[in-house]
Design a protein around this motif. Sequence first.
Motif, PDB file in Angstrom:
ATOM      1  N   HIS A 173       0.579  -1.147   0.223  1.00 29.79           N
ATOM      2  CA  HIS A 173       0.071   0.027   0.068  1.00 29.79           C
ATOM      3  C   HIS A 173       0.988   1.179   0.065  1.00 29.79           C
ATOM      4  N   GLN A 174       2.004   1.272   0.898  1.00 31.42           N
ATOM      5  CA  GLN A 174       2.652   2.581   0.813  1.00 31.42           C
ATOM      6  C   GLN A 174       3.433   2.727  -0.640  1.00 31.42           C
ATOM      7  N   GLU A 175       3.873   1.875  -0.848  1.00 33.31           N
ATOM      8  CA  GLU A 175       4.723   1.833  -2.278  1.00 33.31           C
ATOM      9  C   GLU A 175       3.669   2.141  -3.420  1.00 33.31           C
ATOM     10  N   VAL A 176       2.628   1.854  -3.585  1.00 28.75           N
ATOM     11  CA  VAL A 176       1.689   2.551  -4.634  1.00 28.75           C
ATOM     12  C   VAL A 176       1.443   3.671  -4.434  1.00 28.75           C
ATOM     13  N   ILE A 177       0.979   4.284  -3.226  1.00 23.16           N
ATOM     14  CA  ILE A 177       0.457   5.569  -2.835  1.00 23.16           C
ATOM     15  C   ILE A 177       1.744   6.452  -3.097  1.00 23.16           C
ATOM     16  N   ALA A 178       3.023   5.855  -2.629  1.00 19.44           N
ATOM     17  CA  ALA A 178       4.239   6.684  -3.055  1.00 19.44           C
ATOM     18  C   ALA A 178       4.611   6.918  -4.397  1.00 19.44           C
ATOM     19  N   PHE A 179       4.323   6.265  -5.248  1.00 17.61           N
ATOM     20  CA  PHE A 179       4.698   6.133  -6.698  1.00 17.61           C
ATOM     21  C   PHE A 179       3.657   7.019  -7.313  1.00 17.61           C
ATOM     22  N   CYS A 180       2.468   7.058  -6.791  1.00 17.75           N
ATOM     23  CA  CYS A 180       1.500   7.881  -7.392  1.00 17.75           C
ATOM     24  C   CYS A 180       1.744   9.386  -7.132  1.00 17.75           C
TER      25      CYS A 180
END
Length: 889
Positions: A173-180
Amino acid sequence: MAIQDLQRFLESQVPGACVPVDLLKIAKSVGIRRSNHRSAPRGLYGHVPLTLVVDGEYCLDRLYGGFFSDWVCGGQWNRMVQFLAVLMQTVQNNNIELAVFFNGALEQQRLSEWARHECSLRKNVNSVLKHVTVKGTPPPKVWWVAPVGLRTCLRMALRHLNIQVLCTMDDHHQEVIAFCRENNYHGLMAEDAEYIIFDPPRYFSSHQLKLTYKGSLETKEFILDEVARGLGLQRNYFCLLAALLGNYLLTEIDLKDFYASLIPGYDKQQTPQEDVIRAVVKFIVNRCDVNNLLTIGAQVFGSVSDPRVAKFKESVQYFLNGTKDGFLRYKPFPSGRRDCGPRHAPHHYHTMHRPEIREPKQSSSPVEGNHEAGPQIDPNPLPLPPVPHEVMRTASERHQKGLMCPWIYQVLTQGEVKFGVCMEDENNRELPNAVLFYRSIRQSVYAILYNLHHHTFMARKAKEEGQKGLATEVPEVKIREWVYTKSNPYRTADVVEAIPINWAVPTVQRLWFGSVVDDKKRRLRAFLSCMRSDTPLMLHTSHVPQHLLIMATVLRYIMSTPNGPVLRKQELDAFLLTAFSSDLTNAHYLQDLQLPLVTSRGSQLAALFMMGVETALFANDACGAPVPWLMCCPWLFFDGKLFHAKLIRANCARSLVEVCDGEIDLVAKVERCRQAILEGLRVEFAHQPAPPLPGVSTHKVGPPPPPPHYPGFNHYSGRGRGRGIPGRTGSHPGGTGRMFSRGGQLQVAGVVVGSWGPNYGSNGNDNRSRGIRHPQYSGYGNRDSGGTSSNNRVSRGTRGRPTVLAKRRTIKKREVRTSKGRGVTIEIPGNSRAVGMKELVVVPGGGYNNGQVNHDGEGLSPYPPHTSQSHSSSGLKSPDSGVNVSILE
């Protein structure tokens, strides 16, 4: 956890929070350039494209093509690729750019949550198999379970379509929102309320995504301002709400007393989650001092010293790290520059607030009496040899780009790997547990990844030479595997020891980075050795085409298992016929194909095979990818629905020639590939199920009427002065389906000498059949045990109807005339033609379903390459034992 119900609550209970939208119209309205350093925009007409991050884990069914029911057959991969091609073409033509994420992280901190989800899927699998066993029809969509290998197929298909694919490494979850946020994407598409708490720029529902026939791409968008207004909360209070609703850090069990103080008579099983959400929101608005987390913790748990207060603070901080302000303060590490030294614990995207791994017993809150114990996590990592820096760096980069099997990175960084549930019956072990069945392959791969052979050689050399300062003991390589079994549903991990292959395999550095010809040969040999397929014919493209190498190695591994036979002969041929079928790449034909019956054994065989394909790709990537990825795509050699059709046909046919509709070239291809698979093996096929005792009926599936037209299936009545092919009422073993024969009569010189009635065969479930009834041919002069004539005897094959017999007479053998004859009509999808007897004469011999084969390939006579294309010879020996195929001039 109540937070998982938050998105459904907002969608149904908060007016205006969720509105239907058309992504294509939104893309046209996007006119503001992103504030990044990209060069010229890649959208149409000079417009900046609408950029979206898609969490593929929450739209697997959407990317697969929807809830169409044929997924239970093992996966329709060409149909999926066709749907993805249409979807991505629509997206690209309308100025939309996607980045699709898959979960490649072990996420040990979420292991309990993952185990609960998999156990829920296990219940769906049980329901699906029970439905298929009883009904013989596809299951309803409410029980949808992703086919085995779906994530791998999606990664390959999207890569083939030039769509950006990424795999997360530590915290999904953290990596997905961070990439966004890091790449200034316009929005996020998922189906998890945690993303709402992170407050993304725009948030769309992946579950509602739908490509319509009118050319629109519809979904629903959550308007976060309306969400805050409907809940009566400010958006910066969302993190507090998420922490008090329960998550993997602060569970519902920890919050049970808190909920009981808010809701009189609270019961986890009985109280609706909507009431819990409303009560928590009311508590935050009316009674909560939002500026002091310690004060809130004291209000919730009764004391600041309660250990759950620390969990509460950690939970709030976790969600804050995903917000815009938290991201700026705790910016993630740049991709590809992670510390990849000798086996360290992986970096968390927000290292300052990484949650520690806790065992369930550490919770101080009372545990419910019916609560099942979660996974028992050992916080002490197993000792493993160091991994070279360049290997870790390459594995990290390829993993993050979705170019490598995720298991490799998990094994190298944490020494653990987890496997989801498969479509298999846990109560009836007619077929083995798929994950455990392929464990020996993974053990060989573990030895390759950790250079076990090299360490063994160096230790032996140091001991022989007596050199001081060098290690004289071989390091242990043990990996934890999380596997579901009925006796161990993810409670503890299995500790699996690596086993090296039996030759001097090079180091993993040489396998991955070696560039000379010998290195390429060793890569391929290492892969084939892991798959028990290091044989000469396996590398002959005349026997095994390059795009079928993965399939052939998996089938050879299945056939070489020492724990007893798994496949029957017709099942092995069904896999090969599927791979060589000209209909395999015809997605429209496969979509319209109607199966008369879906069987439990067929579904489980497909799952077992696809699990083998996943394991083979794991071994291929670990050995340096000797098989190019374009040759590894499962849609090149398998389709679950077509496999079912071939399996049904093979189970009722008398010979391989009949299954192939007389196509001698296809017969030759199948026989040559089968010879390569069985080369050097002591072949033993699984036996057919024994018929039940007389008078005992276990038939459950009622015989539906035969379809008016089913491509590839012929029902011969057996009429035509002895030249027709008699109706086959052969046995249909458990799990392989049945054919609906109409019965028939056997005539010689116009005189009826035998007849039989229709036989619906067995239901194919759990090795139980209604009975194997072959056609009963009543000859002249036969006598029963009492010495009386058999003319008045009732034939078992006619199911109670008396057999009509002619008077006794002498019958002379008649020679086959080649000049005349009505022939046999062979139906091929899209084509029907009559094949005269002068073109093809099939003389039945030992039978196709006898399940016998000589050891070491004897009796398997493949066509030589120069004869497989020729039809001019007058006496070819069929590759299938017991069948002579004569081509008459």
